[in-house]
Scaffold this motif. Structure first.
Motif, PDB file in Angstrom:
ATOM      1  N   UNK A  54      49.594  42.213  46.755  1.00  0.00           N
ATOM      2  CA  UNK A  54      50.431  43.254  46.158  1.00  0.00           C
ATOM      3  C   UNK A  54      50.108  43.416  44.689  1.00  0.00           C
ATOM      4  N   UNK A  55      50.703  44.418  44.083  1.00  0.00           N
ATOM      5  CA  UNK A  55      50.449  44.696  42.662  1.00  0.00           C
ATOM      6  C   UNK A  55      50.917  43.554  41.765  1.00  0.00           C
ATOM      7  N   UNK A  56      51.835  42.716  42.260  1.00  0.00           N
ATOM      8  CA  UNK A  56      52.342  41.585  41.485  1.00  0.00           C
ATOM      9  C   UNK A  56      51.230  40.613  41.115  1.00  0.00           C
ATOM     10  N   UNK A  58      48.403  41.357  39.969  1.00  0.00           N
ATOM     11  CA  UNK A  58      47.669  41.816  38.792  1.00  0.00           C
ATOM     12  C   UNK A  58      48.110  41.080  37.529  1.00  0.00           C
ATOM     13  N   UNK A  59      49.360  40.623  37.500  1.00  0.00           N
ATOM     14  CA  UNK A  59      49.859  39.903  36.324  1.00  0.00           C
ATOM     15  C   UNK A  59      49.133  38.565  36.123  1.00  0.00           C
ATOM     16  N   UNK A  60      49.079  37.687  37.150  1.00  0.00           N
ATOM     17  CA  UNK A  60      48.311  36.441  36.939  1.00  0.00           C
ATOM     18  C   UNK A  60      46.831  36.687  36.757  1.00  0.00           C
ATOM     19  N   UNK A  61      46.294  37.705  37.433  1.00  0.00           N
ATOM     20  CA  UNK A  61      44.865  37.994  37.308  1.00  0.00           C
ATOM     21  C   UNK A  61      44.511  38.440  35.893  1.00  0.00           C
ATOM     22  N   UNK A  62      45.458  39.120  35.233  1.00  0.00           N
ATOM     23  CA  UNK A  62      45.181  39.634  33.903  1.00  0.00           C
ATOM     24  C   UNK A  62      45.202  38.590  32.809  1.00  0.00           C
ATOM     25  N   UNK A  63      45.776  37.413  33.085  1.00  0.00           N
ATOM     26  CA  UNK A  63      45.927  36.386  32.049  1.00  0.00           C
ATOM     27  C   UNK A  63      44.585  36.007  31.427  1.00  0.00           C
ATOM     28  N   UNK A  64      43.612  35.661  32.242  1.00  0.00           N
ATOM     29  CA  UNK A  64      42.324  35.200  31.712  1.00  0.00           C
ATOM     30  C   UNK A  64      41.523  36.334  31.083  1.00  0.00           C
ATOM     31  N   UNK A 172      38.757  36.556  52.217  1.00  0.00           N
ATOM     32  CA  UNK A 172      38.366  37.246  53.451  1.00  0.00           C
ATOM     33  C   UNK A 172      39.319  36.892  54.588  1.00  0.00           C
ATOM     34  N   UNK A 173      39.693  35.625  54.657  1.00  0.00           N
ATOM     35  CA  UNK A 173      40.662  35.177  55.658  1.00  0.00           C
ATOM     36  C   UNK A 173      42.017  35.844  55.454  1.00  0.00           C
ATOM     37  N   UNK A 174      42.414  35.992  54.187  1.00  0.00           N
ATOM     38  CA  UNK A 174      43.699  36.624  53.879  1.00  0.00           C
ATOM     39  C   UNK A 174      43.716  38.067  54.351  1.00  0.00           C
ATOM     40  N   UNK A 175      42.645  38.815  54.035  1.00  0.00           N
ATOM     41  CA  UNK A 175      42.564  40.227  54.412  1.00  0.00           C
ATOM     42  C   UNK A 175      42.552  40.395  55.926  1.00  0.00           C
ATOM     43  N   UNK A 176      41.854  39.477  56.612  1.00  0.00           N
ATOM     44  CA  UNK A 176      41.759  39.556  58.082  1.00  0.00           C
ATOM     45  C   UNK A 176      42.932  38.864  58.776  1.00  0.00           C
ATOM     46  N   UNK A 177      43.889  38.349  57.973  1.00  0.00           N
ATOM     47  CA  UNK A 177      45.093  37.686  58.499  1.00  0.00           C
ATOM     48  C   UNK A 177      44.746  36.521  59.436  1.00  0.00           C
TER      49      UNK A 177
END
Length: 303
Positions: A54-56, A58-64, A172-177
Protein backbone atom coordinates in the motif's frame (compact mmCIF):
# COMPACT_ATOMS: atom_id res chain seq x y z
CA UNK A 1 11.84 -5.28 28.71
CA UNK A 2 13.85 -8.42 27.99
CA UNK A 3 14.58 -7.20 24.43
CA UNK A 4 16.02 -3.91 25.73
CA UNK A 5 18.12 -5.86 28.25
CA UNK A 6 19.33 -8.16 25.46
CA UNK A 7 20.62 -5.14 23.48
CA UNK A 8 22.85 -3.89 26.30
CA UNK A 9 24.02 -7.37 27.33
CA UNK A 10 25.11 -8.18 23.76
CA UNK A 11 26.89 -4.83 23.38
CA UNK A 12 28.64 -5.41 26.70
CA UNK A 13 29.67 -8.94 25.63
CA UNK A 14 31.16 -7.53 22.43
CA UNK A 15 33.15 -4.97 24.41
CA UNK A 16 34.40 -7.63 26.84
CA UNK A 17 35.39 -9.95 24.00
CA UNK A 18 37.75 -7.23 22.74
CA UNK A 19 39.86 -8.03 25.83
CA UNK A 20 39.98 -11.78 25.18
CA UNK A 21 43.40 -12.55 23.70
CA UNK A 22 42.19 -15.73 22.01
CA UNK A 23 39.56 -13.74 20.08
CA UNK A 24 40.75 -13.09 16.48
CA UNK A 25 41.20 -9.40 15.67
CA UNK A 26 38.83 -9.66 12.70
CA UNK A 27 36.20 -11.80 14.47
CA UNK A 28 33.50 -9.21 13.86
CA UNK A 29 33.90 -9.70 10.10
CA UNK A 30 32.89 -13.36 10.44
CA UNK A 31 29.83 -12.36 12.46
CA UNK A 32 28.94 -9.72 9.87
CA UNK A 33 29.18 -12.27 7.06
CA UNK A 34 26.83 -14.62 8.91
CA UNK A 35 24.32 -11.78 9.25
CA UNK A 36 24.62 -10.83 5.57
CA UNK A 37 24.46 -14.37 4.18
CA UNK A 38 22.04 -16.00 6.65
CA UNK A 39 20.20 -13.75 9.12
CA UNK A 40 19.11 -10.85 6.89
CA UNK A 41 17.97 -13.06 3.97
CA UNK A 42 16.00 -15.21 6.44
CA UNK A 43 14.27 -12.11 7.83
CA UNK A 44 13.34 -10.93 4.34
CA UNK A 45 12.00 -14.35 3.30
CA UNK A 46 9.96 -14.64 6.50
CA UNK A 47 8.44 -11.15 6.78
CA UNK A 48 8.14 -9.63 3.30
CA UNK A 49 5.67 -12.20 1.87
CA UNK A 50 3.33 -11.24 4.74
CA UNK A 51 3.48 -7.46 4.24
CA UNK A 52 0.30 -5.81 2.96
CA UNK A 53 1.27 -3.59 0.02
CA UNK A 54 0.00 0.00 0.00
CA UNK A 55 0.95 3.66 -0.18
CA UNK A 56 1.88 3.51 3.53
CA UNK A 57 5.09 1.71 2.50
CA UNK A 58 6.30 4.86 0.75
CA UNK A 59 7.03 6.46 4.14
CA UNK A 60 9.63 3.88 5.30
CA UNK A 61 11.00 3.59 1.77
CA UNK A 62 11.59 7.33 1.64
CA UNK A 63 13.72 7.43 4.81
CA UNK A 64 16.99 6.34 3.21
CA UNK A 65 16.53 8.07 -0.16
CA UNK A 66 15.38 11.44 1.17
CA UNK A 67 17.83 11.22 4.10
CA UNK A 68 20.83 10.71 1.80
CA UNK A 69 19.69 13.51 -0.49
CA UNK A 70 19.38 15.81 2.53
CA UNK A 71 22.91 14.86 3.63
CA UNK A 72 24.31 15.47 0.13
CA UNK A 73 22.78 18.95 -0.10
CA UNK A 74 23.67 19.94 3.47
CA UNK A 75 27.34 18.92 3.46
CA UNK A 76 28.01 19.85 -0.19
CA UNK A 77 26.81 23.40 0.43
CA UNK A 78 28.64 23.60 3.76
CA UNK A 79 31.81 22.21 2.18
CA UNK A 80 31.73 24.82 -0.61
CA UNK A 81 31.02 27.63 1.85
CA UNK A 82 33.76 26.62 4.32
CA UNK A 83 36.17 25.43 1.58
CA UNK A 84 36.55 21.93 3.00
CA UNK A 85 38.74 19.33 1.27
CA UNK A 86 36.67 17.14 -1.07
CA UNK A 87 37.47 14.01 0.93
CA UNK A 88 36.11 15.54 4.13
CA UNK A 89 32.88 16.56 2.41
CA UNK A 90 32.48 13.12 0.84
CA UNK A 91 33.07 11.40 4.17
CA UNK A 92 30.43 13.45 5.98
CA UNK A 93 27.88 13.02 3.18
CA UNK A 94 28.18 9.22 3.20
CA UNK A 95 28.62 8.47 6.89
CA UNK A 96 26.02 11.01 8.06
CA UNK A 97 23.63 10.19 5.23
CA UNK A 98 23.38 6.44 5.79
CA UNK A 99 21.74 5.01 8.91
CA UNK A 100 22.43 1.76 10.75
CA UNK A 101 18.92 0.51 9.99
CA UNK A 102 19.67 -3.21 10.31
CA UNK A 103 22.57 -4.07 12.67
CA UNK A 104 21.35 -1.62 15.31
CA UNK A 105 17.97 -0.69 13.87
CA UNK A 106 16.40 -4.15 13.78
CA UNK A 107 17.13 -5.03 17.43
CA UNK A 108 15.96 -1.62 18.67
CA UNK A 109 12.78 -1.59 16.57
CA UNK A 110 11.94 -5.16 17.55
CA UNK A 111 12.41 -4.28 21.21
CA UNK A 112 10.23 -1.17 21.00
CA UNK A 113 7.59 -2.12 18.43
CA UNK A 114 7.65 -5.90 18.19
CA UNK A 115 7.34 -8.11 15.11
CA UNK A 116 5.02 -5.71 13.27
CA UNK A 117 7.50 -2.88 13.66
CA UNK A 118 10.24 -5.12 12.29
CA UNK A 119 8.27 -5.56 9.05
CA UNK A 120 8.43 -1.80 8.49
CA UNK A 121 12.12 -1.69 9.48
CA UNK A 122 12.93 -4.23 6.75
CA UNK A 123 11.39 -1.90 4.15
CA UNK A 124 13.51 0.99 5.47
CA UNK A 125 16.65 -1.14 5.29
CA UNK A 126 16.62 -3.40 2.24
CA UNK A 127 15.11 -1.41 -0.67
CA UNK A 128 16.13 1.73 1.24
CA UNK A 129 19.44 1.95 3.12
CA UNK A 130 21.22 -0.91 1.37
CA UNK A 131 20.27 0.11 -2.19
CA UNK A 132 21.14 3.77 -1.46
CA UNK A 133 24.53 2.71 -0.07
CA UNK A 134 25.23 0.46 -3.05
CA UNK A 135 24.22 3.08 -5.63
CA UNK A 136 24.28 6.71 -4.50
CA UNK A 137 26.82 5.92 -1.77
CA UNK A 138 29.33 4.33 -4.14
CA UNK A 139 28.81 7.04 -6.78
CA UNK A 140 29.39 9.73 -4.13
CA UNK A 141 32.51 7.95 -2.83
CA UNK A 142 33.93 7.69 -6.34
CA UNK A 143 33.13 11.33 -7.15
CA UNK A 144 34.69 12.83 -4.02
CA UNK A 145 37.73 10.52 -4.19
CA UNK A 146 38.35 11.54 -7.81
CA UNK A 147 37.45 8.17 -9.36
CA UNK A 148 35.04 7.69 -12.27
CA UNK A 149 31.84 5.80 -11.28
CA UNK A 150 31.66 2.26 -12.70
CA UNK A 151 27.91 1.68 -13.06
CA UNK A 152 28.30 -1.93 -14.21
CA UNK A 153 30.22 -2.81 -11.04
CA UNK A 154 27.63 -1.02 -8.91
CA UNK A 155 24.79 -2.95 -10.58
CA UNK A 156 26.56 -6.28 -10.06
CA UNK A 157 27.19 -5.54 -6.37
CA UNK A 158 23.48 -4.97 -5.87
CA UNK A 159 22.30 -7.97 -7.88
CA UNK A 160 24.52 -10.53 -6.12
CA UNK A 161 24.16 -9.15 -2.56
CA UNK A 162 22.41 -11.95 -0.58
CA UNK A 163 19.90 -9.76 1.33
CA UNK A 164 18.90 -8.06 -1.92
CA UNK A 165 18.46 -11.40 -3.68
CA UNK A 166 16.28 -12.57 -0.78
CA UNK A 167 14.35 -9.29 -0.85
CA UNK A 168 13.66 -9.63 -4.58
CA UNK A 169 12.50 -13.24 -4.15
CA UNK A 170 10.35 -12.38 -1.14
CA UNK A 171 8.78 -9.42 -3.01
CA UNK A 172 7.89 -11.75 -5.88
CA UNK A 173 6.32 -14.13 -3.37
CA UNK A 174 4.34 -11.25 -1.86
CA UNK A 175 2.95 -10.15 -5.24
CA UNK A 176 2.04 -13.74 -6.17
CA UNK A 177 0.53 -14.29 -2.68
CA UNK A 178 2.76 -17.30 -2.01
CA UNK A 179 4.44 -18.18 1.28
CA UNK A 180 6.59 -21.03 2.56
CA UNK A 181 5.11 -24.00 4.46
CA UNK A 182 4.73 -23.46 8.22
CA UNK A 183 7.72 -25.66 9.10
CA UNK A 184 10.07 -23.71 6.82
CA UNK A 185 8.65 -20.40 8.06
CA UNK A 186 9.54 -21.43 11.61
CA UNK A 187 13.11 -22.20 10.52
CA UNK A 188 13.40 -18.82 8.75
CA UNK A 189 12.02 -17.04 11.82
CA UNK A 190 14.60 -18.68 14.09
CA UNK A 191 17.46 -17.90 11.69
CA UNK A 192 16.26 -14.30 11.40
CA UNK A 193 16.16 -14.00 15.19
CA UNK A 194 19.95 -14.37 15.24
CA UNK A 195 20.30 -10.81 13.88
CA UNK A 196 19.87 -9.19 17.28
CA UNK A 197 22.49 -11.01 19.38
CA UNK A 198 25.07 -11.48 16.62
CA UNK A 199 24.79 -7.94 15.21
CA UNK A 200 25.12 -6.31 18.62
CA UNK A 201 28.06 -8.49 19.69
CA UNK A 202 29.68 -7.53 16.37
CA UNK A 203 29.04 -3.83 17.05
CA UNK A 204 30.54 -4.20 20.54
CA UNK A 205 33.65 -5.82 19.07
CA UNK A 206 34.15 -2.82 16.80
CA UNK A 207 33.52 0.05 19.22
CA UNK A 208 36.61 2.20 19.73
CA UNK A 209 37.12 5.87 20.64
CA UNK A 210 40.24 7.92 19.93
CA UNK A 211 40.25 10.77 22.46
CA UNK A 212 43.36 12.34 20.91
CA UNK A 213 41.87 12.72 17.44
CA UNK A 214 41.72 16.10 15.68
CA UNK A 215 38.37 15.24 14.08
CA UNK A 216 36.11 16.05 17.04
CA UNK A 217 34.65 19.22 15.46
CA UNK A 218 33.60 17.43 12.29
CA UNK A 219 32.55 14.38 14.28
CA UNK A 220 30.20 16.50 16.40
CA UNK A 221 28.68 18.13 13.32
CA UNK A 222 28.21 14.79 11.53
CA UNK A 223 26.56 13.13 14.52
CA UNK A 224 24.36 16.15 15.24
CA UNK A 225 23.15 15.97 11.65
CA UNK A 226 22.55 12.20 11.78
CA UNK A 227 21.05 11.87 15.26
CA UNK A 228 19.02 15.11 15.42
CA UNK A 229 18.60 16.97 12.12
CA UNK A 230 17.71 13.91 10.02
CA UNK A 231 14.98 12.52 12.32
CA UNK A 232 13.72 16.10 12.85
CA UNK A 233 13.34 16.42 9.06
CA UNK A 234 11.20 13.28 8.89
CA UNK A 235 9.21 14.22 11.97
CA UNK A 236 8.30 17.56 10.38
CA UNK A 237 7.76 16.03 6.94
CA UNK A 238 5.70 12.99 7.97
CA UNK A 239 3.99 14.04 11.19
CA UNK A 240 3.47 17.78 10.51
CA UNK A 241 3.40 18.29 6.74
CA UNK A 242 1.63 15.06 5.71
CA UNK A 243 -0.19 14.68 9.07
CA UNK A 244 0.58 10.96 8.94
CA UNK A 245 0.45 8.81 12.06
CA UNK A 246 0.69 5.15 12.99
CA UNK A 247 3.24 2.43 13.58
CA UNK A 248 4.87 2.71 10.13
CA UNK A 249 5.44 6.45 10.62
CA UNK A 250 6.91 6.05 14.11
CA UNK A 251 9.21 3.22 13.01
CA UNK A 252 10.33 5.26 9.98
CA UNK A 253 11.27 8.25 12.15
CA UNK A 254 13.07 6.02 14.67
CA UNK A 255 15.03 4.36 11.85
CA UNK A 256 15.96 7.83 10.56
CA UNK A 257 17.41 8.52 14.03
CA UNK A 258 19.74 5.50 14.01
CA UNK A 259 23.52 5.88 14.25
CA UNK A 260 25.65 5.93 11.08
CA UNK A 261 25.81 2.72 9.03
CA UNK A 262 28.91 0.58 9.60
CA UNK A 263 29.01 -0.42 5.92
CA UNK A 264 28.78 3.24 4.92
CA UNK A 265 31.82 4.05 7.07
CA UNK A 266 33.70 1.13 5.53
CA UNK A 267 32.74 2.41 2.06
CA UNK A 268 34.05 5.91 2.84
CA UNK A 269 37.29 4.49 4.30
CA UNK A 270 37.88 2.19 1.33
CA UNK A 271 37.87 5.23 -0.98
CA UNK A 272 40.22 7.19 1.27
CA UNK A 273 37.54 9.57 2.55
CA UNK A 274 38.89 10.37 6.04
CA UNK A 275 39.06 6.77 7.42
CA UNK A 276 39.75 7.89 11.02
CA UNK A 277 36.75 10.23 11.05
CA UNK A 278 34.56 7.46 9.58
CA UNK A 279 35.62 5.01 12.29
CA UNK A 280 35.11 7.55 15.08
CA UNK A 281 31.59 8.35 13.88
CA UNK A 282 30.73 4.66 14.25
CA UNK A 283 32.56 4.18 17.55
CA UNK A 284 30.91 7.18 19.20
CA UNK A 285 27.71 7.37 17.15
CA UNK A 286 26.40 3.91 18.04
CA UNK A 287 26.56 4.17 21.87
CA UNK A 288 25.45 7.82 21.73
CA UNK A 289 22.47 6.89 19.57
CA UNK A 290 20.97 4.79 22.36
CA UNK A 291 20.54 8.02 24.33
CA UNK A 292 19.21 10.08 21.42
CA UNK A 293 16.83 7.26 20.42
CA UNK A 294 15.30 7.49 23.90
CA UNK A 295 14.65 11.18 23.21
CA UNK A 296 12.99 10.51 19.85
CA UNK A 297 10.93 7.65 21.26
CA UNK A 298 9.70 10.04 23.96
CA UNK A 299 8.88 12.68 21.33
CA UNK A 300 6.88 10.15 19.30
CA UNK A 301 4.87 9.06 22.32
CA UNK A 302 3.70 12.62 23.01
CA UNK A 303 0.11 13.19 21.90
Amino acid sequence: MENILLIFICLFLGLMLQRVKQMPAQAYKVLNQFIIYVSLPALALYYIPKIVLGTQLLYPLGVAWIGFGFSFLFFSMLGIWLKWPRKLTGCLIIVSGLGNTSFVGFPVIQALYGEQGLQTAIIVDQPGSFVVMATLGIITAMFFSGNKPDFRTIAMKILIFPPFVAFALASLMNVSKFDFPDVLQLVLQKLGATVTPIALVSVGLQLAIDFKSRHWRFLSLGLFFKLFLTPALFFILYRCFFSAKGLAIDVSIMEAAMAPMITGAILASSYGLKPKLSSMMIGIGIPLSFLTLCFWYWVLTLR
